[in-house]
Design a protein around this motif. Structure first.
Motif, PDB file in Angstrom:
ATOM      1  N   TYR A  36      80.085  54.706  73.549  1.00 55.48           N
ATOM      2  CA  TYR A  36      79.181  55.316  72.566  1.00 55.48           C
ATOM      3  C   TYR A  36      78.779  54.285  71.520  1.00 55.48           C
ATOM      4  N   GLU A  44      82.383  52.708  70.644  1.00 58.24           N
ATOM      5  CA  GLU A  44      83.474  53.670  70.681  1.00 58.24           C
ATOM      6  C   GLU A  44      83.570  54.341  72.054  1.00 58.24           C
ATOM      7  N   GLU A  45      84.752  54.875  72.331  1.00 52.14           N
ATOM      8  CA  GLU A  45      84.964  55.686  73.527  1.00 52.14           C
ATOM      9  C   GLU A  45      85.728  56.942  73.138  1.00 52.14           C
ATOM     10  N   ASP A  46      85.549  57.979  73.935  1.00 60.24           N
ATOM     11  CA  ASP A  46      86.241  59.238  73.673  1.00 60.24           C
ATOM     12  C   ASP A  46      87.636  59.148  74.302  1.00 60.24           C
ATOM     13  N   PRO A  47      88.702  59.211  73.500  1.00 62.36           N
ATOM     14  CA  PRO A  47      90.048  59.038  74.069  1.00 62.36           C
ATOM     15  C   PRO A  47      90.406  60.098  75.104  1.00 62.36           C
ATOM     16  N   ASP A  48      89.874  61.312  74.942  1.00 64.00           N
ATOM     17  CA  ASP A  48      90.188  62.356  75.920  1.00 64.00           C
ATOM     18  C   ASP A  48      89.415  62.172  77.215  1.00 64.00           C
ATOM     19  N   GLU A  49      88.214  61.590  77.139  1.00 66.47           N
ATOM     20  CA  GLU A  49      87.504  61.244  78.374  1.00 66.47           C
ATOM     21  C   GLU A  49      88.278  60.179  79.146  1.00 66.47           C
ATOM     22  N   SER A  83      92.057  48.388  70.529  1.00 73.00           N
ATOM     23  CA  SER A  83      91.490  49.706  70.259  1.00 73.00           C
ATOM     24  C   SER A  83      92.209  50.352  69.074  1.00 73.00           C
ATOM     25  N   ILE A  85      92.639  54.340  67.059  1.00 71.88           N
ATOM     26  CA  ILE A  85      92.364  55.774  66.956  1.00 71.88           C
ATOM     27  C   ILE A  85      93.168  56.325  65.785  1.00 71.88           C
ATOM     28  N   THR A  95      89.133  60.430  65.140  1.00 70.18           N
ATOM     29  CA  THR A  95      88.051  59.507  65.479  1.00 70.18           C
ATOM     30  C   THR A  95      88.007  59.346  66.994  1.00 70.18           C
ATOM     31  N   ARG A  96      86.927  58.783  67.485  1.00 66.96           N
ATOM     32  CA  ARG A  96      86.961  58.262  68.841  1.00 66.96           C
ATOM     33  C   ARG A  96      87.754  56.953  68.816  1.00 66.96           C
ATOM     34  N   SER A  97      87.891  56.349  69.953  1.00 66.49           N
ATOM     35  CA  SER A  97      88.611  55.080  70.041  1.00 66.49           C
ATOM     36  C   SER A  97      87.644  53.941  69.756  1.00 66.49           C
TER      37      SER A  97
END
Length: 514
Positions: A36, A44-49, A83, A85, A95-97
């Motif tokens: 993202y 950024e990246e979504d940690p749950d994704e 990274s 978070i 936050t996102r990562s």
């Protein structure tokens, strides 16, 4: 037969491989996720994704292995460095990562570089002065996102978050902790001065453990989905940089490991902390008597991807029609041009640059274009430019650790004969490519065996690497590259005076995100 999953959580995807305890591979999976970049300098990246990608990857490899004669006894982890978070008191992400490529803390890194405090931090922690570091990201949150900073009960990296979500255990092994810039590389404990500067307490950080630390138990709901027993061991593993180095067999001091994936790096192990007086290289403890010294670059395979997508749309479509790998076709096109690309030089700084420049504002350029040059010259120049950049990091490493005894390489680039030969010619050194190019997952598996008492000597990983291919340098092209390399380096220095100006222009006037 027992099995071990080696999992590598990368910047653009997660890879999982399942091995038996003899090192045979029974299944591979690769699951991607988006990056993202909602605003300039964000990455950024979504940690749950990412967590879901690890579940899916492990589920796939377990299914492929079709285990009927044993069970998965351990999962061992490799992951991207740098990274960050923020988690609330219930361990939910605030936050996102933020990945290593996030440059929003640039001004804090610049301030620390200018006032000398960055060099002091570097000498204690081994983290270069650059916004990739969580130390500088924390300063960004403290000063510009106080609502998040004040609410955060914990600060973790992506690997720590994923392992916590599977197990409810919050730990951080020493190599990943070192990459935060919050660890004192001499004591291998959280650095008091770094905590003071950021305003953190040790209670907000995970418990520090060794890379071979293990504990037992996965939450039953995840065990069921993946298809493994709930008493599986989790082995902490290490950073992708450390494991990529171990996984090509570069165990001894003076043996260089080079990896080109999305990004790239040159690394070697030393037996005690060693810093670069010019702060061009990092130095991170990995395990007792093993410190990783090296330089990462932002612009590895991702730059070739850019050229593939942006410059060669027609050729890519033609390759599809002919059922030819499109990257293979680009290599064939580049091979029609002589070494040195008839004097066309490419600086591959499309996403800023870490080593050896450490300048988040760095930008790419072609230099030397004339009417003779074609798209074929441009693709070869792109490939050569990435190699020039890696070689410039190697020059810095030589100053700190001496002449290399051997150069071992891995990553997707190694499947291109042209590109690997190019490395041998530019480095003027034999390049050794192990058969097992998934070096990070292999080393994660091996650390699991060490943790479980099934191996005790790091050198023995070599028996799992398969045969080696050696690329010898071609003396007929030495003169070309020896002439171009100094020009490449001088241009880097000269253009650095203008990087900030053009980067600021792009931030102000660009109609699209970087």
């Amino acid at each position: 037969m027992d099995y071990i999953i080696g999992i590598d959580v990368g910047t653009t995807s997660t890879k999982a491989l399942i091995y038996d305890t003899d090192g045979n591979i029974y299944g591979k999976a690769n699951k991607g996720y988006p990056l993202y970049q909602d605003t300039p300098d964000m990455a950024e990246e979504d940690p749950d994704e990412i967590f879901n990608a690890t579940v899916s990857a492990m589920q796939e490899v377990v299914a492929k292995a079709n285990i009927t004669d044993g069970k998965v006894i351990a999962i061992s982890w490799s992951a991207q460095q740098h990274s960050l978070i923020a988690l609330d008191k219930d361990f939910k992400p605030l936050t996102r990562s933020l990945t290593w490529a996030d440059n929003r803390s640039q001004k804090y890194a610049a301030e620390y570089k200018q006032n000398g405090r960055g060099m002091e931090m570097y000498k204690r922690t081994g983290l270069p002065i650059h916004p990739m570091g969580p130390f500088y990201k924390l300063l960004y949150f403290k000063n510009e996102r106080p609502e998040i900073f004040g609410q955060a009960a914990y600060w973790v990296g992506i690997k720590e978050y994923i392992i916590w979500k599977y197990t409810g255990v919050l730990k951080e092994e020493v190599s990943m902790a070192a990459a935060t810039g919050l660890l004192n590389m001499n004591s291998a404990q959280w650095d008091e001065e770094a905590l003071k500067e950021t305003g953190l307490t040790e209670k907000q950080l995970p418990e520090l453990v060794d890379t071979t630390d293990k504990f037992q138990g996965i939450k039953p709901e995840y065990a069921k989905v993946i298809g493994i027993d709930k008493d599986v061991y989790f082995v902490m593993g290490a950073t992708d940089g450390a494991l990529s180095t171990i996984g090509v067999g570069a165990i001894q001091t003076g043996v260089l490991a080079i990896n080109i994936g999305t990004s790239a790096a040159v690394r070697t192990f030393v037996d005690k902390p060693r810093v670069d007086p010019k702060a061009r290289l990092y130095c991170y403890p990995v395990m007792k008597g093993k410190y990783l010294v090296g330089g990462p670059i932002n612009n590895g395979g991702i730059v070739l991807n850019w050229a593939h997508d942006s410059l060669f749309g027609g050729e890519v479509e033609a390759a599809k029609l002919l059922h030819i790998d499109s990257y293979d076709m680009l290599s064939r096109i580049a091979a029609t041009v002589p070494a040195g690309s008839d004097g066309l030089i490419f600086h591959p700084y499309l996403g800023g640059e870490r080593a050896p420049l450490w300048d988040a504002n760095a930008r790419g350029s072609f230099f030397g274009l004339n009417r003779k040059h074609t798209c074929a010259h441009m693709i070869r120049a792109v490939m050569e430019g990435i190699m020039y950049n890696l070689y410039s990091v190697t020059l810095a490493l030589k100053e700190v650790t001496g002449e290399p005894k051997a150069v071992l390489a891995a990553g997707g680039f190694a499947r291109s004969t042209l590109w690997t030969q190019m490395m041998a010619d530019i480095f003027e050194h034999n390049i050794v490519i192990p058969e097992s190019y998934e070096s990070g997952s292999l080393a994660a598996m091996f650390l699991a065996k060490m943790a479980l008492g099934l191996e005790d000597n790091l050198e023995d990983i070599k028996k799992y690497m398969g045969k080696e291919t050696v690329y010898e340098p071609n003396e007929d092209v030495f003169k070309r590259y020896r002439t171009l390399m100094p020009i490449y380096l001088r241009l880097s220095r000269d253009l650095s005076k203008e990087y900030e100006g053009i980067a600021e222009y792009q931030r102000e006037f660009s109609d699209t995100d970087e």
